[in-house]
Design a protein around this motif. Structure first.
Motif, PDB file in Angstrom:
ATOM      1  N   HIS A  97       0.859  -1.183   0.000  1.00 12.20           N
ATOM      2  CA  HIS A  97       0.000   0.000   0.000  1.00 12.20           C
ATOM      3  C   HIS A  97       0.895   1.233   0.000  1.00 12.20           C
ATOM      4  O   HIS A  97       1.960   1.246   0.635  1.00 12.20           O
ATOM      5  CB  HIS A  97      -0.898   0.048   1.245  1.00 12.20           C
ATOM      6  CG  HIS A  97      -1.826  -1.115   1.369  1.00 12.20           C
ATOM      7  ND1 HIS A  97      -2.632  -1.533   0.338  1.00 12.20           N
ATOM      8  CD2 HIS A  97      -2.070  -1.943   2.410  1.00 12.20           C
ATOM      9  CE1 HIS A  97      -3.343  -2.573   0.732  1.00 12.20           C
ATOM     10  NE2 HIS A  97      -3.015  -2.849   1.977  1.00 12.20           N
ATOM     11  N   GLY A  98       0.435   2.278  -0.688  1.00  7.22           N
ATOM     12  CA  GLY A  98       1.233   3.491  -0.697  1.00  7.22           C
ATOM     13  C   GLY A  98       0.491   4.657  -1.315  1.00  7.22           C
ATOM     14  O   GLY A  98      -0.659   4.533  -1.747  1.00  7.22           O
ATOM     15  N   PRO A  99       1.132   5.810  -1.378  1.00  8.51           N
ATOM     16  CA  PRO A  99       0.521   7.006  -1.959  1.00  8.51           C
ATOM     17  C   PRO A  99       0.052   6.745  -3.389  1.00  8.51           C
ATOM     18  O   PRO A  99       0.679   5.991  -4.139  1.00  8.51           O
ATOM     19  CB  PRO A  99       1.663   8.029  -1.935  1.00  8.51           C
ATOM     20  CG  PRO A  99       2.572   7.545  -0.836  1.00  8.51           C
ATOM     21  CD  PRO A  99       2.497   6.054  -0.865  1.00  8.51           C
ATOM     22  N   GLY A 100      -1.076   7.354  -3.749  1.00  2.00           N
ATOM     23  CA  GLY A 100      -1.617   7.171  -5.085  1.00  2.00           C
ATOM     24  C   GLY A 100      -2.444   5.919  -5.250  1.00  2.00           C
ATOM     25  O   GLY A 100      -2.936   5.633  -6.340  1.00  2.00           O
ATOM     26  N   GLN A 101      -2.611   5.191  -4.169  1.00  2.00           N
ATOM     27  CA  GLN A 101      -3.422   3.969  -4.180  1.00  2.00           C
ATOM     28  C   GLN A 101      -4.620   4.182  -3.251  1.00  2.00           C
ATOM     29  O   GLN A 101      -4.450   4.608  -2.117  1.00  2.00           O
ATOM     30  CB  GLN A 101      -2.586   2.788  -3.693  1.00  2.00           C
ATOM     31  CG  GLN A 101      -3.313   1.451  -3.708  1.00  2.00           C
ATOM     32  CD  GLN A 101      -2.518   0.397  -2.941  1.00  2.00           C
ATOM     33  OE1 GLN A 101      -2.420   0.470  -1.718  1.00  2.00           O
ATOM     34  NE2 GLN A 101      -1.957  -0.567  -3.652  1.00  2.00           N
ATOM     35  N   LEU A 102      -5.814   3.862  -3.741  1.00  2.00           N
ATOM     36  CA  LEU A 102      -7.017   3.990  -2.925  1.00  2.00           C
ATOM     37  C   LEU A 102      -7.276   2.664  -2.210  1.00  2.00           C
ATOM     38  O   LEU A 102      -7.474   1.629  -2.851  1.00  2.00           O
ATOM     39  CB  LEU A 102      -8.221   4.352  -3.790  1.00  2.00           C
ATOM     40  CG  LEU A 102      -9.581   4.404  -3.079  1.00  2.00           C
ATOM     41  CD1 LEU A 102      -9.554   5.367  -1.900  1.00  2.00           C
ATOM     42  CD2 LEU A 102     -10.686   4.770  -4.055  1.00  2.00           C
ATOM     43  N   VAL A 103      -7.259   2.718  -0.887  1.00  2.00           N
ATOM     44  CA  VAL A 103      -7.536   1.535  -0.072  1.00  2.00           C
ATOM     45  C   VAL A 103      -8.914   1.702   0.550  1.00  2.00           C
ATOM     46  O   VAL A 103      -9.252   2.776   1.064  1.00  2.00           O
ATOM     47  CB  VAL A 103      -6.466   1.360   1.024  1.00  2.00           C
ATOM     48  CG1 VAL A 103      -6.744   0.106   1.854  1.00  2.00           C
ATOM     49  CG2 VAL A 103      -5.074   1.273   0.397  1.00  2.00           C
ATOM     50  N   GLY A 104      -9.714   0.644   0.479  1.00  2.00           N
ATOM     51  CA  GLY A 104     -11.056   0.674   1.046  1.00  2.00           C
ATOM     52  C   GLY A 104     -11.230  -0.411   2.085  1.00  2.00           C
ATOM     53  O   GLY A 104     -10.840  -1.565   1.862  1.00  2.00           O
ATOM     54  N   TYR A 105     -11.770  -0.022   3.225  1.00  2.00           N
ATOM     55  CA  TYR A 105     -12.022  -0.971   4.316  1.00  2.00           C
ATOM     56  C   TYR A 105     -13.512  -0.964   4.668  1.00  2.00           C
ATOM     57  O   TYR A 105     -13.967  -0.105   5.422  1.00  2.00           O
ATOM     58  CB  TYR A 105     -11.211  -0.588   5.557  1.00  2.00           C
ATOM     59  CG  TYR A 105      -9.716  -0.642   5.378  1.00  2.00           C
ATOM     60  CD1 TYR A 105      -9.077  -1.809   4.948  1.00  2.00           C
ATOM     61  CD2 TYR A 105      -8.931   0.473   5.666  1.00  2.00           C
ATOM     62  CE1 TYR A 105      -7.707  -1.858   4.799  1.00  2.00           C
ATOM     63  CE2 TYR A 105      -7.546   0.433   5.523  1.00  2.00           C
ATOM     64  CZ  TYR A 105      -6.944  -0.740   5.096  1.00  2.00           C
ATOM     65  OH  TYR A 105      -5.573  -0.774   4.953  1.00  2.00           O
ATOM     66  N   PRO A 106     -14.291  -1.895   4.122  1.00  2.00           N
ATOM     67  CA  PRO A 106     -15.693  -2.014   4.542  1.00  2.00           C
ATOM     68  C   PRO A 106     -15.785  -2.880   5.806  1.00  2.00           C
ATOM     69  O   PRO A 106     -15.268  -3.998   5.840  1.00  2.00           O
ATOM     70  CB  PRO A 106     -16.358  -2.729   3.349  1.00  2.00           C
ATOM     71  CG  PRO A 106     -15.323  -2.743   2.245  1.00  2.00           C
ATOM     72  CD  PRO A 106     -14.008  -2.714   2.947  1.00  2.00           C
ATOM     73  N   ILE A 107     -16.415  -2.347   6.832  1.00  2.00           N
ATOM     74  CA  ILE A 107     -16.738  -3.120   8.037  1.00  2.00           C
ATOM     75  C   ILE A 107     -18.245  -3.301   8.014  1.00  2.00           C
ATOM     76  O   ILE A 107     -19.004  -2.424   8.446  1.00  2.00           O
ATOM     77  CB  ILE A 107     -16.259  -2.431   9.334  1.00  2.00           C
ATOM     78  CG1 ILE A 107     -14.729  -2.286   9.328  1.00  2.00           C
ATOM     79  CG2 ILE A 107     -16.662  -3.244  10.548  1.00  2.00           C
ATOM     80  CD1 ILE A 107     -14.228  -0.940   8.961  1.00  2.00           C
ATOM     81  N   LEU A 108     -18.682  -4.411   7.424  1.00  2.00           N
ATOM     82  CA  LEU A 108     -20.093  -4.634   7.121  1.00  2.00           C
ATOM     83  C   LEU A 108     -20.600  -5.905   7.784  1.00  2.00           C
ATOM     84  O   LEU A 108     -19.876  -6.907   7.865  1.00  2.00           O
ATOM     85  CB  LEU A 108     -20.298  -4.768   5.605  1.00  2.00           C
ATOM     86  CG  LEU A 108     -19.771  -3.663   4.697  1.00  2.00           C
ATOM     87  CD1 LEU A 108     -20.016  -4.028   3.240  1.00  2.00           C
ATOM     88  CD2 LEU A 108     -20.423  -2.326   5.035  1.00  2.00           C
ATOM     89  N   ASP A 109     -21.844  -5.874   8.231  1.00  2.00           N
ATOM     90  CA  ASP A 109     -22.526  -7.080   8.694  1.00  2.00           C
ATOM     91  C   ASP A 109     -23.042  -7.814   7.460  1.00  2.00           C
ATOM     92  O   ASP A 109     -24.091  -7.467   6.915  1.00  2.00           O
ATOM     93  CB  ASP A 109     -23.669  -6.708   9.639  1.00  2.00           C
ATOM     94  CG  ASP A 109     -24.395  -7.941  10.187  1.00  2.00           C
ATOM     95  OD1 ASP A 109     -24.017  -9.071   9.822  1.00  2.00           O
ATOM     96  OD2 ASP A 109     -25.348  -7.758  10.957  1.00  2.00           O
ATOM     97  N   LEU A 110     -22.285  -8.794   7.011  1.00  2.00           N
ATOM     98  CA  LEU A 110     -22.640  -9.508   5.782  1.00  2.00           C
ATOM     99  C   LEU A 110     -23.955 -10.256   5.945  1.00  2.00           C
ATOM    100  O   LEU A 110     -24.714 -10.415   4.987  1.00  2.00           O
ATOM    101  CB  LEU A 110     -21.528 -10.485   5.399  1.00  2.00           C
ATOM    102  CG  LEU A 110     -20.128  -9.872   5.217  1.00  2.00           C
ATOM    103  CD1 LEU A 110     -19.144 -10.941   4.761  1.00  2.00           C
ATOM    104  CD2 LEU A 110     -20.149  -8.703   4.244  1.00  2.00           C
ATOM    105  N   GLU A 111     -24.217 -10.702   7.160  1.00  2.00           N
ATOM    106  CA  GLU A 111     -25.462 -11.433   7.428  1.00  2.00           C
ATOM    107  C   GLU A 111     -26.669 -10.535   7.173  1.00  2.00           C
ATOM    108  O   GLU A 111     -27.630 -10.927   6.515  1.00  2.00           O
ATOM    109  CB  GLU A 111     -25.449 -11.926   8.883  1.00  2.00           C
ATOM    110  CG  GLU A 111     -26.328 -13.105   9.160  1.00  2.00           C
ATOM    111  CD  GLU A 111     -26.031 -13.702  10.529  1.00  2.00           C
ATOM    112  OE1 GLU A 111     -26.356 -14.880  10.709  1.00  2.00           O
ATOM    113  OE2 GLU A 111     -25.502 -12.997  11.415  1.00  2.00           O
ATOM    114  N   GLU A 112     -26.606  -9.311   7.676  1.00  2.00           N
ATOM    115  CA  GLU A 112     -27.701  -8.362   7.489  1.00  2.00           C
ATOM    116  C   GLU A 112     -27.904  -8.039   6.007  1.00  2.00           C
ATOM    117  O   GLU A 112     -29.034  -7.839   5.545  1.00  2.00           O
ATOM    118  CB  GLU A 112     -27.413  -7.067   8.255  1.00  2.00           C
ATOM    119  CG  GLU A 112     -28.524  -6.027   8.125  1.00  2.00           C
ATOM    120  CD  GLU A 112     -28.136  -4.679   8.726  1.00  2.00           C
ATOM    121  OE1 GLU A 112     -28.903  -4.179   9.553  1.00  2.00           O
ATOM    122  OE2 GLU A 112     -27.078  -4.134   8.353  1.00  2.00           O
TER     123      GLU A 112
END
Length: 235
Positions: A97-112
């Motif tokens: 990971h580094g500059p110029g890279q978009l990192v996404g972190y979804p914290i989702l209730d997959l069950e819901e």
């Protein structure tokens, strides 16, 4: 019980460890509500999901099933290139990971959301594939591997533009995806990306021959994620 909503946060540029700790905090909060609802059916609380966007300073992360030999440099060289290294609790092998890279972190209730882990990963890939298509970049999945790839059927030409590595416990997700936008691809030379020794990496900038507006990509990808996951967004 009202269906919960998703809080979106753009964290701009933040240290990897700091964001990992924040993810752990949010993850624990979602799990706590799930456990409360399981044990208190007469006092149900809505689940609050989270979606984080961030850029990290130079960092290599190794998933729990990864092989440390896929990091091709030693600690001294890490310091020379101003990078850090973490062993973490997601699936997958090593990535950068580094500059110029978009990192996404979804914290989702997959069950819901009515999702299996496999479908969840498929949906993440789909949001990225659709986003890239808006720029005229044709991308796809590669059998036997996660992430988003280009030219998967052309011998010696397949290359990854987005890595995906997730953790799910009690059907709540953590970690996520990394999309190379204006990324310095030379940092990938120091690893076997995701454990592969015969495949390359690329970026939107490299494919299109120009710098890409990061905010424009963020806005578009957020829209795709909301649509595909049917999220009720609360910014």
């Amino acid at each position: 019980m009202d269906k919960g909503y998703t809080v979106f946060e753009d964290l701009a540029v933040k240290d990897y460890q700091e964001v990992w700790d924040y993810q752990e905090q949010l993850f624990a909060e979602v799990v706590d509500v799930k456990l409360h609802n399981r044990d208190n059916t007469s006092d149900l609380k809505p689940i609050t999901n989270h979606l984080l966007f961030v850029e990290h300073p130079h960092v290599y992360t190794l998933g729990k099933s990864g092989v440390q030999n896929n990091l091709l440099i030693n600690e001294q060289f890490l310091k020379q290139i101003n990078a850090t290294f973490y062993k973490i609790n997601r699936g997958g092998d090593i990535t950068y990971h580094g500059p110029g890279q978009l990192v996404g972190y979804p914290i989702l209730d997959l069950e819901e959301l009515g999702l299996t882990v496999k479908t969840y990963i498929h949906n993440l890939e789909e949001a990225i594939i659709q986003t890239l298509a808006e720029y005229g970049i044709k991308s796809e999945r590669l059998d036997g591997a996660t992430g988003v790839w280009l030219d998967t059927t052309v011998p010696g030409k397949s290359r990854k533009i987005s890595a995906i590595g997730v953790k799910a416990s009690r059907y709540v997700s953590m970690h996520g995806f990394a999309l190379n936008i204006n990324t310095d691809l030379s940092y990938f030379n120091h690893i076997n990306p995701c454990g592969f020794v015969d495949k390359g990496v690329t970026s939107m900038e490299k494919e299109l021959g120009r710098k890409i507006d990061m905010q424009e990509v963020k806005d578009l990808l957020l829209k795709k994620l909301v649509e595909i996951f049917n999220l009720q967004l609360n910014k």
